[in-house]
Design a protein around this motif. Structure first.
Motif, PDB file in Angstrom:
ATOM      1  N   ALA A 299      28.056  43.741  44.342  1.00 57.50           N
ATOM      2  CA  ALA A 299      28.019  45.184  44.581  1.00 57.50           C
ATOM      3  C   ALA A 299      27.150  45.846  43.530  1.00 57.50           C
ATOM      4  N   ALA A 300      26.087  46.496  43.969  1.00 56.96           N
ATOM      5  CA  ALA A 300      25.182  47.170  43.046  1.00 56.96           C
ATOM      6  C   ALA A 300      25.802  48.467  42.531  1.00 56.96           C
ATOM      7  N   LEU A 301      25.424  48.844  41.310  1.00 57.56           N
ATOM      8  CA  LEU A 301      25.903  50.082  40.703  1.00 57.56           C
ATOM      9  C   LEU A 301      24.840  51.164  40.826  1.00 57.56           C
ATOM     10  N   ASN A 302      25.195  52.284  41.458  1.00 56.26           N
ATOM     11  CA  ASN A 302      24.292  53.427  41.424  1.00 56.26           C
ATOM     12  C   ASN A 302      24.448  54.135  40.075  1.00 56.26           C
ATOM     13  N   ASP A 303      23.696  55.205  39.853  1.00 54.90           N
ATOM     14  CA  ASP A 303      23.721  55.858  38.549  1.00 54.90           C
ATOM     15  C   ASP A 303      25.106  56.377  38.181  1.00 54.90           C
ATOM     16  N   VAL A 304      25.824  56.912  39.160  1.00 53.88           N
ATOM     17  CA  VAL A 304      27.151  57.457  38.876  1.00 53.88           C
ATOM     18  C   VAL A 304      28.108  56.348  38.439  1.00 53.88           C
ATOM     19  N   ARG A 305      28.152  55.278  39.213  1.00 51.41           N
ATOM     20  CA  ARG A 305      29.044  54.164  38.868  1.00 51.41           C
ATOM     21  C   ARG A 305      28.589  53.478  37.579  1.00 51.41           C
ATOM     22  N   LEU A 306      27.288  53.382  37.371  1.00 54.44           N
ATOM     23  CA  LEU A 306      26.781  52.791  36.143  1.00 54.44           C
ATOM     24  C   LEU A 306      27.278  53.568  34.928  1.00 54.44           C
ATOM     25  N   ARG A 307      27.218  54.904  34.998  1.00 54.37           N
ATOM     26  CA  ARG A 307      27.677  55.710  33.875  1.00 54.37           C
ATOM     27  C   ARG A 307      29.181  55.545  33.633  1.00 54.37           C
ATOM     28  N   GLU A 308      29.953  55.363  34.685  1.00 58.93           N
ATOM     29  CA  GLU A 308      31.389  55.138  34.512  1.00 58.93           C
ATOM     30  C   GLU A 308      31.636  53.891  33.669  1.00 58.93           C
ATOM     31  N   HIS A 309      30.906  52.817  33.984  1.00 59.04           N
ATOM     32  CA  HIS A 309      31.072  51.583  33.212  1.00 59.04           C
ATOM     33  C   HIS A 309      30.417  51.689  31.841  1.00 59.04           C
ATOM     34  N   ALA A 310      29.332  52.467  31.746  1.00 57.96           N
ATOM     35  CA  ALA A 310      28.642  52.618  30.460  1.00 57.96           C
ATOM     36  C   ALA A 310      29.549  53.242  29.406  1.00 57.96           C
ATOM     37  N   LYS A 311      30.538  54.026  29.831  1.00 55.05           N
ATOM     38  CA  LYS A 311      31.505  54.589  28.889  1.00 55.05           C
ATOM     39  C   LYS A 311      32.367  53.498  28.257  1.00 55.05           C
ATOM     40  N   ARG A 312      32.410  52.322  28.886  1.00 51.88           N
ATOM     41  CA  ARG A 312      33.254  51.217  28.401  1.00 51.88           C
ATOM     42  C   ARG A 312      32.470  50.201  27.559  1.00 51.88           C
ATOM     43  N   ILE A 313      31.163  50.355  27.494  1.00 52.31           N
ATOM     44  CA  ILE A 313      30.343  49.425  26.712  1.00 52.31           C
ATOM     45  C   ILE A 313      30.095  50.026  25.336  1.00 52.31           C
ATOM     46  N   HIS A 314      30.665  49.403  24.314  1.00 51.77           N
ATOM     47  CA  HIS A 314      30.557  49.881  22.935  1.00 51.77           C
ATOM     48  C   HIS A 314      29.481  49.077  22.209  1.00 51.77           C
ATOM     49  N   LEU A 315      28.628  49.786  21.485  1.00 50.54           N
ATOM     50  CA  LEU A 315      27.502  49.175  20.784  1.00 50.54           C
ATOM     51  C   LEU A 315      27.527  49.577  19.318  1.00 50.54           C
ATOM     52  N   TRP A 316      27.139  48.643  18.453  1.00 47.96           N
ATOM     53  CA  TRP A 316      27.035  48.960  17.028  1.00 47.96           C
ATOM     54  C   TRP A 316      25.959  48.070  16.399  1.00 47.96           C
ATOM     55  N   ALA A 317      25.502  48.486  15.208  1.00 49.14           N
ATOM     56  CA  ALA A 317      24.379  47.816  14.558  1.00 49.14           C
ATOM     57  C   ALA A 317      24.827  46.562  13.826  1.00 49.14           C
ATOM     58  N   ASN A 318      24.006  45.544  13.892  1.00 47.13           N
ATOM     59  CA  ASN A 318      24.131  44.391  13.006  1.00 47.13           C
ATOM     60  C   ASN A 318      23.274  44.697  11.781  1.00 47.13           C
ATOM     61  N   VAL A 319      23.923  45.163  10.713  1.00 47.08           N
ATOM     62  CA  VAL A 319      23.183  45.687   9.566  1.00 47.08           C
ATOM     63  C   VAL A 319      22.429  44.596   8.810  1.00 47.08           C
ATOM     64  N   LYS A 320      22.735  43.345   9.098  1.00 48.85           N
ATOM     65  CA  LYS A 320      22.044  42.247   8.404  1.00 48.85           C
ATOM     66  C   LYS A 320      20.661  41.969   8.990  1.00 48.85           C
ATOM     67  N   VAL A 321      20.367  42.528  10.163  1.00 46.35           N
ATOM     68  CA  VAL A 321      19.094  42.262  10.833  1.00 46.35           C
ATOM     69  C   VAL A 321      18.192  43.485  10.698  1.00 46.35           C
ATOM     70  N   GLU A 322      17.030  43.281  10.110  1.00 41.98           N
ATOM     71  CA  GLU A 322      16.074  44.361   9.930  1.00 41.98           C
ATOM     72  C   GLU A 322      15.176  44.503  11.156  1.00 41.98           C
ATOM     73  N   TYR A 323      14.680  45.706  11.322  1.00 36.92           N
ATOM     74  CA  TYR A 323      13.776  45.985  12.442  1.00 36.92           C
ATOM     75  C   TYR A 323      12.457  45.246  12.247  1.00 36.92           C
ATOM     76  N   GLN A 324      11.992  44.596  13.315  1.00 38.77           N
ATOM     77  CA  GLN A 324      10.719  43.884  13.283  1.00 38.77           C
ATOM     78  C   GLN A 324       9.820  44.429  14.382  1.00 38.77           C
ATOM     79  N   PRO A 325       8.630  44.954  14.040  1.00 40.47           N
ATOM     80  CA  PRO A 325       7.714  45.448  15.073  1.00 40.47           C
ATOM     81  C   PRO A 325       7.307  44.371  16.072  1.00 40.47           C
TER      82      PRO A 325
END
Length: 513
Positions: A299-325
């Motif tokens: 079942a594909a997620l449209n934008d509305v359903r995608l945003r509902e699930h996006a509220k449940r996806i938590h993200l945070w930084a791995n501070v040990k990894v530096e940005y690489q261009p």
């Protein structure tokens, strides 16, 4: 045929943890590819071919809302996992010593499952056993259920098949174990075998044997069956269980991938069949291993359903990894767009944690659509800059109990390669020496203060663990003599103590905190 069915059971398998088998990881991976995951709440989960069971042990401890089953037909594996489960008091994990055929035939009473995972198993078993796995999935996977299956990919592994045959035939003909077969293969490489000259990947594998875990090598190569697969062949077999390909379990392999050149992307874009296009991408990167997600009902997620699930996806930084261009992704170095990628990196380092839905609306990412933001996030996850979890952190009591048992096992010389992290809803790789250092610190009310105020006791504790288990403390290439061990441990804690504390803080390893 014996109960082993061609699988080498001469030694117990390694004790690795595989995050791609986590139900919360799989939910997030599906959402990040716009596919609906299973519903929230209680769920059932089965790992087929669990080895010594570390993945299922950690998942049961970090998902108390789940009812877990793990199966392996090697009694050594089931004994080891059962001992840990019982000591950690994990009532939501059932361990089974059964063949896939017995399970497929309904000889064991089982529920219907929301998730079924298999790490590498299909590459090491016969056609008959694979058919039993498909029958099991047809019988026990719920509508909407998810299957994660990983296996050796034909594109890169085809040239390794002659090496695997060489190793198994030498072992059988000479009656020797792994060491003899590996030495014989190395002799062929060193004496100028044209096969290995013209198949450098196979030669590289032989040259890596000396520094690899022998238990892993035995289980990787020394089977009667060792079969890499084309993606479309696996997908076609799974159609008998009404399974449809939903995408990759690895963020670096999700479509559209970032490592295709413009010319390669143009080739893929001309292919009308998405399944054939998926396989063609394996040729471009010479992929040796795949980790795929299939679903019974896509079942594909449209934008509305995608945003509902996006509220449940938590993200945070791995501070040990530096940005690489320019970042390494699979086989390629990829030049990143500073305007697109750097704002996400900086944003996650200013906030302790954000949801994917919050990122969609972040001013720093204004001008990028939802799908572009998800591509940027997937890239950041693939290169290790960012971590994620689907859903809230669950009660931690079971994870605390399991970590106590695993650390106690480490002090007895047993090697389990990960600890349970409530924050990740899964496991985090931790080396044996780090586990021996964490064990006495974890018992302290103030671990940071204990590194100075109670350092003598901690050093004695670690020294005793090393002595009791017969383990060596290597500093560089030198084995530390017993009389020098206290000073060496003290120096390690002085140099690496803050990083060790940060590891425990970041992954929520401290008991009851």
């Amino acid at each position: 045929m014996s109960w082993a069915a061609g699988y080498n059971n001469s030694v117990a398998y390694t004790t690795g943890y595989y995050q791609e088998q986590s139900p919360t990881w799989l939910k997030a991976a599906l959402v990040m590819q716009r596919i609906a995951p299973p519903a929230e709440g209680q769920f059932t989960y089965c790992e087929l071919g669990c080895g010594q069971g570390l993945t299922s042990l950690i998942l049961a401890a970090t998902h108390p809302e789940g009812d877990f089953y793990a199966c392996d037909f090697n009694p050594l594996h089931v004994i080891a996992a059962s001992a840990i489960r019982n000591d950690a008091k994990l009532p939501n994990l059932t361990l089974l010593e059964n063949s896939f055929g017995q399970l497929a035939d309904g000889e064991v009473e089982l529920p219907m499952f929301d998730f079924v995972t298999l790490h590498g198993i299909v590459s090491w078993v016969s056609d008959e056993t694979r058919a039993q796995i498909v029958r099991f999935l047809a019988r026990y996977l719920k509508p909407g259920g998810v299957v994660q299956i990983s296996y050796n990919a034909k594109t890169a592994c085809a040239q390794v098949q002659p090496l695997q045959r060489l190793l198994t035939m030498h072992a059988n003909n000479r009656g020797e174990n792994w060491a003899g077969a590996a030495a014989f293969a190395k002799e062929l490489v060193d004496t100028g075998s044209l096969h290995f000259q013209r198949n450098p990947d196979a030669a590289a594998r032989v040259n890596s044997f000396a520094t690899s875990d022998q238990r892993y090598l035995v289980h990787e190569y020394m089977h009667e069956q060792w079969t890499p697969f084309h993606f479309t062949d696996i997908a076609n077999e799974l159609t008998d269980a009404k399974l449809v390909f939903a995408g990759s379990a690895r963020y670096g392999q999700m479509q559209p991938v970032a490592w295709l050149t413009d010319a390669q992307a143009a080739v893929v874009a001309e292919i009308r069949d998405p399944m054939f296009a998926e396989e063609v991408r394996d040729y471009f990167c010479n992929r040796s291993f795949r980790s795929d997600i299939f679903v019974r009902g896509k079942a594909a997620l449209n934008d509305v359903r995608l945003r509902e699930h996006a509220k449940r996806i938590h993200l945070w930084a791995n501070v040990k990894v530096e940005y690489q261009p320019t970042a390494k992704l699979e086989h390629a170095s990829v030049n990143r767009s500073e305007e697109a990628h750097r704002p996400l990196y900086d944003l996650l380092r200013r906030a302790p944690e954000m949801t994917l839905d919050q990122l969609f609306d972040a001013p720093e990412l204004a001008g990028h659509g939802i799908d572009t933001i998800m591509q940027i996030v997937r890239f950041s996850l693939a290169v290790g800059e960012t971590s994620l979890r689907y859903g809230d952190v669950q009660p931690r009591a079971a994870a605390d109990r399991l970590n106590t048992v695993l650390l106690d096992q480490a002090e007895r010389g047993e090697k389990w390669d990960a600890l349970a992290s409530p924050r990740f809803a899964g496991g985090v790789s931790v080396g044996l020496l780090d586990q021996l250092l964490i064990a006495p610190l974890r018992a302290k009310r103030d671990p940071k203060g204990a590194l100075t105020s109670e350092i003598d006791e901690i050093v004695m504790h670690v020294e005793r663990s090393l002595s009791n288990t017969g383990l060596n403390l290597n500093v560089g290439d030198r084995i530390t003599p017993r009389e020098e061990m206290p000073a060496a441990i003290r120096k390690i804690l002085a140099d690496s103590g803050p990083a060790l504390l940060a590891l425990c803080d970041d992954n929520d390893f401290w008991h009851g905190k």
